[in-house]
Write a protein that holds these residues in place. Sequence first.
Motif, PDB file in Angstrom:
ATOM      1  N   ALA A 472      18.559  42.764  34.509  1.00  0.00           N
ATOM      2  CA  ALA A 472      18.893  43.898  33.638  1.00  0.00           C
ATOM      3  C   ALA A 472      17.968  45.077  33.903  1.00  0.00           C
ATOM      4  CB  ALA A 472      18.813  43.470  32.170  1.00  0.00           C
ATOM      5  N   TYR A 475      18.969  46.713  37.103  1.00  0.00           N
ATOM      6  CA  TYR A 475      20.172  47.519  36.889  1.00  0.00           C
ATOM      7  C   TYR A 475      19.816  48.844  36.216  1.00  0.00           C
ATOM      8  CZ  TYR A 475      23.257  43.628  38.164  1.00  0.00           C
ATOM      9  OH  TYR A 475      23.919  42.644  38.843  1.00  0.00           O
ATOM     10  N   GLU A 476      18.812  48.815  35.350  1.00  0.00           N
ATOM     11  CA  GLU A 476      18.363  50.057  34.722  1.00  0.00           C
ATOM     12  C   GLU A 476      17.839  51.024  35.778  1.00  0.00           C
ATOM     13  OE1 GLU A 476      14.646  51.444  31.998  1.00  0.00           O
ATOM     14  OE2 GLU A 476      15.792  49.731  31.242  1.00  0.00           O
ATOM     15  N   GLY A 484      23.567  46.291  32.837  1.00  0.00           N
ATOM     16  CA  GLY A 484      22.258  45.828  32.393  1.00  0.00           C
ATOM     17  C   GLY A 484      22.259  45.459  30.924  1.00  0.00           C
TER      18      GLY A 484
END
Length: 649
Positions: A472, A475-476, A484
């Motif tokens: 996550a 993904y941020e 995320g």
Amino acid sequence: MKINIEQDGTDNNQNNTFNLNIPEPKERQAVPSNVGKSTVNFVGREDELTLIHQQLQTEQGVIVCAVEGLGGIGKTALALEYAKRYQQEYAAQYWLSLRLSGLAEEIVKLAGPYLSLPEILKKESLEKQVYWYWQNWLPQQGKLLLILDDVPNIDRIPDRILPKDSRIKILVTTRERCLSTEFESIALDVLPLDKCVELLTKIVGTAKVEKEKALVEQICHEILGRLTLAVELVGEYLAKNRHLKFSHLRDKLNLAHTALTKERNHRDYGHLGVAAAIKISWDDLSSAVQKVAMLLSLFAPVAIAWTLLEDTAKSTEITESELEEARGQLDNSHLMQPVDEDYSFYRIHPLVREFFQRQLQEIPEKNSLYRCAFVETLLTIAENIPQTPTREIIAAVTPAIPHLQLVSQTMLDDIPNPEDNLIQVFLGLALFYKGQGEYDLAAVTLTKCCEEIQSRLGENHPIVADILNNLAVLYEFQGRYAEGELLCKHSLSLIKQRLGEKNLDFAIRLDNLAGLYKYQGKYAEAESLYKHSRSLIKQLLGENNLYFANILNNLAELYLSQGRYAEAEPLCKRCLSLIEQLLGENNLDFANSLNNLAELYKYQGRYAEAEPLYVRAIAIYQERLGENHPHTQKVRQNFMILLSRLSDK
């Protein structure tokens, strides 16, 4: 500052490519190639060299393959000789081994230190990143030569990944005869007999060859199959055993043939001559040197740092004196070759490596001991890669990365205590990639980790929550906020089921989810979660710790993004003071807090106060991460905006 990809839940701020021509960037040290440093014994192949060069003038790529899939035929030596002979024709030459990974991954790792990938592309796929690198490849003038060595199959070099710029010439070596790309193929046959004799003469001398020339020709043709590697190995064997006549050599090779045929231990060599040539050198080694050779066979088929071998040997029965003995004997026997002038890296021909592996597999107890030592050495390295590795750490661990990658691909069953250690292999790789802004490579690594953990330990194993949280965060970084958010919520759910809500893991994941909300403009939801996380951390640890500093920083960033400067300023200052108290001033967390306070002052028009903070932050980032790291670039961009506003006043 963000508690993101973690090794142990705390913030510990404490690439087999080879550039033949361009100086290495200051940001990262070179990794020696997996080929020898010279082609001193190169003979023949003049027609092939000319044909390669002619075809590369009209075509973009050429594939050098072996007739009948033979190994040891001299493909790598031919490519290296071409690069050396035609060096002046190219503005730069690059060498990549694709034995462990595909072209896209290797290009991203190679180009990263030279070219600053635009921020928006860090959110895109590897393919799109590679496409941008090809368009901006350095140097931008002149022809470039890219050598892709030992490509195992077409999947490693899909056409869509290849450059479209005709100035980038590609030379591929492979054992496969039908590597069906759009490139022209040159089938490399065994050496002509006269060239085999010439090669032996270069190694052992004219007088020795001339005395038994007819027998030399018979050995080269009938026993060694006119294969370059086999001829080189027996030549080095004779050079070391100068008293030995070719008639005695023939007897030894015939005995080796008989033994290998009986053991059926030669099938992957393409010709028994290579295996026999390796075996007579093997039989000439002391038992101590054989132990070292077997340990070497576990390393990835790239350049091997001798210090890494020494670290691994400490967990075996191999002594320092045996290591030094092996270093000399294996080098003198041509069973391994140095690849740098300092003799700190060595390569092993793939067929020699396979032979050594078979010897190790025949001794189960030694095989188990050595594999365990190898895996544990790499695990130790992985565990000590911090979540934001400095360029010094990147340089230090880079030689181990291909071998760590090998563990993640083929040796997961050898990892002790998988519930504790399986994640570390992938996490170390992910942190290495993330530390250089290669977020997609890190995400791919953690996705594979999640799949392996779920397959081996169960879909709801506690480690799954950690991996989902780390993914996550990646993904941020990539701007994949919605994806995320889903992962972070799943991670929170797993933690809540297992531990409830009053624990540090839950607090950290609340913090990360709040960040994802912030970037999506969900400010109210983000603020609520940040405050909840801050309350939990205060209850669990108090206020004098990095976790509390982190949440102060993140809450300040939220207020800053909303223009709530009066609320953000005391948080920024308190965070900066706390980090200085806990870590001092020369660290990345301190630099990040300096940047945030400078941003606050800039938005308030307090330019004179902001400027020295930016300067200090940039100096720290540049020293610790290098000029091309995304964090350094971001702070420098912020500073340039400040300077433009000052010039407008």
